[in-house]
Design a protein around this motif. Sequence first.
Motif, PDB file in Angstrom:
ATOM      1  N   ILE A  54     -33.217 -42.207 -59.106  1.00  0.00           N
ATOM      2  CA  ILE A  54     -33.263 -42.888 -57.811  1.00  0.00           C
ATOM      3  C   ILE A  54     -34.415 -42.375 -56.954  1.00  0.00           C
ATOM      4  O   ILE A  54     -35.105 -43.146 -56.300  1.00  0.00           O
ATOM      5  N   GLY A  55     -34.649 -41.086 -56.960  1.00  0.00           N
ATOM      6  CA  GLY A  55     -35.700 -40.499 -56.127  1.00  0.00           C
ATOM      7  C   GLY A  55     -37.074 -40.501 -56.765  1.00  0.00           C
ATOM      8  O   GLY A  55     -38.044 -40.087 -56.137  1.00  0.00           O
ATOM      9  N   THR A  56     -37.161 -40.954 -58.015  1.00  0.00           N
ATOM     10  CA  THR A  56     -38.417 -41.012 -58.789  1.00  0.00           C
ATOM     11  C   THR A  56     -39.217 -39.703 -58.705  1.00  0.00           C
ATOM     12  O   THR A  56     -40.426 -39.712 -58.463  1.00  0.00           O
ATOM     13  N   THR A  57     -38.527 -38.594 -58.948  1.00  0.00           N
ATOM     14  CA  THR A  57     -39.170 -37.287 -58.863  1.00  0.00           C
ATOM     15  C   THR A  57     -39.970 -36.928 -60.113  1.00  0.00           C
ATOM     16  O   THR A  57     -40.765 -35.993 -60.083  1.00  0.00           O
ATOM     17  N   GLY A  58     -39.694 -37.618 -61.207  1.00  0.00           N
ATOM     18  CA  GLY A  58     -40.362 -37.272 -62.456  1.00  0.00           C
ATOM     19  C   GLY A  58     -39.667 -36.168 -63.233  1.00  0.00           C
ATOM     20  O   GLY A  58     -40.162 -35.726 -64.270  1.00  0.00           O
ATOM     21  N   TYR A  59     -38.515 -35.720 -62.758  1.00  0.00           N
ATOM     22  CA  TYR A  59     -37.756 -34.677 -63.444  1.00  0.00           C
ATOM     23  C   TYR A  59     -37.427 -35.134 -64.860  1.00  0.00           C
ATOM     24  O   TYR A  59     -37.008 -36.268 -65.077  1.00  0.00           O
ATOM     25  N   ILE A  60     -37.610 -34.236 -65.819  1.00  0.00           N
ATOM     26  CA  ILE A  60     -37.259 -34.513 -67.213  1.00  0.00           C
ATOM     27  C   ILE A  60     -36.195 -33.509 -67.628  1.00  0.00           C
ATOM     28  O   ILE A  60     -36.423 -32.296 -67.607  1.00  0.00           O
ATOM     29  N   ARG A  61     -35.065 -34.035 -68.017  1.00  0.00           N
ATOM     30  CA  ARG A  61     -33.919 -33.195 -68.354  1.00  0.00           C
ATOM     31  C   ARG A  61     -33.976 -32.738 -69.805  1.00  0.00           C
ATOM     32  O   ARG A  61     -34.333 -33.496 -70.695  1.00  0.00           O
ATOM     33  N   ASN A  62     -33.565 -31.486 -70.001  1.00  0.00           N
ATOM     34  CA  ASN A  62     -33.341 -30.959 -71.338  1.00  0.00           C
ATOM     35  C   ASN A  62     -31.903 -30.437 -71.353  1.00  0.00           C
ATOM     36  O   ASN A  62     -31.655 -29.248 -71.157  1.00  0.00           O
ATOM     37  N   ARG A  63     -30.960 -31.348 -71.558  1.00  0.00           N
ATOM     38  CA  ARG A  63     -29.541 -31.015 -71.439  1.00  0.00           C
ATOM     39  C   ARG A  63     -29.111 -29.893 -72.390  1.00  0.00           C
ATOM     40  O   ARG A  63     -28.350 -29.009 -71.971  1.00  0.00           O
ATOM     41  N   PRO A  64     -29.570 -29.873 -73.643  1.00  0.00           N
ATOM     42  CA  PRO A  64     -29.147 -28.756 -74.509  1.00  0.00           C
ATOM     43  C   PRO A  64     -29.513 -27.375 -73.944  1.00  0.00           C
ATOM     44  O   PRO A  64     -28.746 -26.418 -74.093  1.00  0.00           O
ATOM     45  N   LEU A  65     -30.658 -27.280 -73.274  1.00  0.00           N
ATOM     46  CA  LEU A  65     -31.039 -25.983 -72.686  1.00  0.00           C
ATOM     47  C   LEU A  65     -30.113 -25.561 -71.550  1.00  0.00           C
ATOM     48  O   LEU A  65     -29.960 -24.363 -71.286  1.00  0.00           O
ATOM     49  N   GLU A  66     -29.509 -26.537 -70.886  1.00  0.00           N
ATOM     50  CA  GLU A  66     -28.587 -26.201 -69.802  1.00  0.00           C
ATOM     51  C   GLU A  66     -27.448 -25.320 -70.311  1.00  0.00           C
ATOM     52  O   GLU A  66     -26.900 -24.516 -69.561  1.00  0.00           O
ATOM     53  N   PHE A  67     -27.102 -25.468 -71.589  1.00  0.00           N
ATOM     54  CA  PHE A  67     -25.991 -24.720 -72.160  1.00  0.00           C
ATOM     55  C   PHE A  67     -26.433 -23.609 -73.105  1.00  0.00           C
ATOM     56  O   PHE A  67     -25.627 -22.768 -73.484  1.00  0.00           O
TER      57      PHE A  67
END
Length: 146
Positions: A60-73
Amino acid sequence: MLIETLKSLFNRDLNKLKVEIESYQNESQIWIIDKNISNSAGNLCLHLIGNINTYIGAEIGTTGYIRNRPLEFSLKDVPRPELISKINDTILVVNNTLDSLTEDDLKAIYPQIVFEKEMTTGFFFVHLATHLAYHLGQINYHRRLV
């Protein structure tokens, strides 16, 4: 009305997340797991940061954030000051994004299918706030147990 409610809830709980992370007596305790606790407070914190930055910031905010969900854990031993900095950055993303929205924007269909069906942006943002509160409670229990 809903925008201000969401801002209030996200700010309250993200600031409480900082307090929880700061309240561990020993920084290494943030990362403790055992047979009965599968996710450390640090990993839950990273998960919340990734979740909010993805669905509010990037989408929604078009920040350009790229998630790496496996690294979160899987990441371990991220220094406490870095976690706090990431939470502070997430608070800014939430506030900037919500400040840019109208009540009509919240009534629009969220751009991604997340739960196998369409939903409004407002509904999904309420879900994200409750998801934050759920994991915040887990972190609070984790801190008191370790």
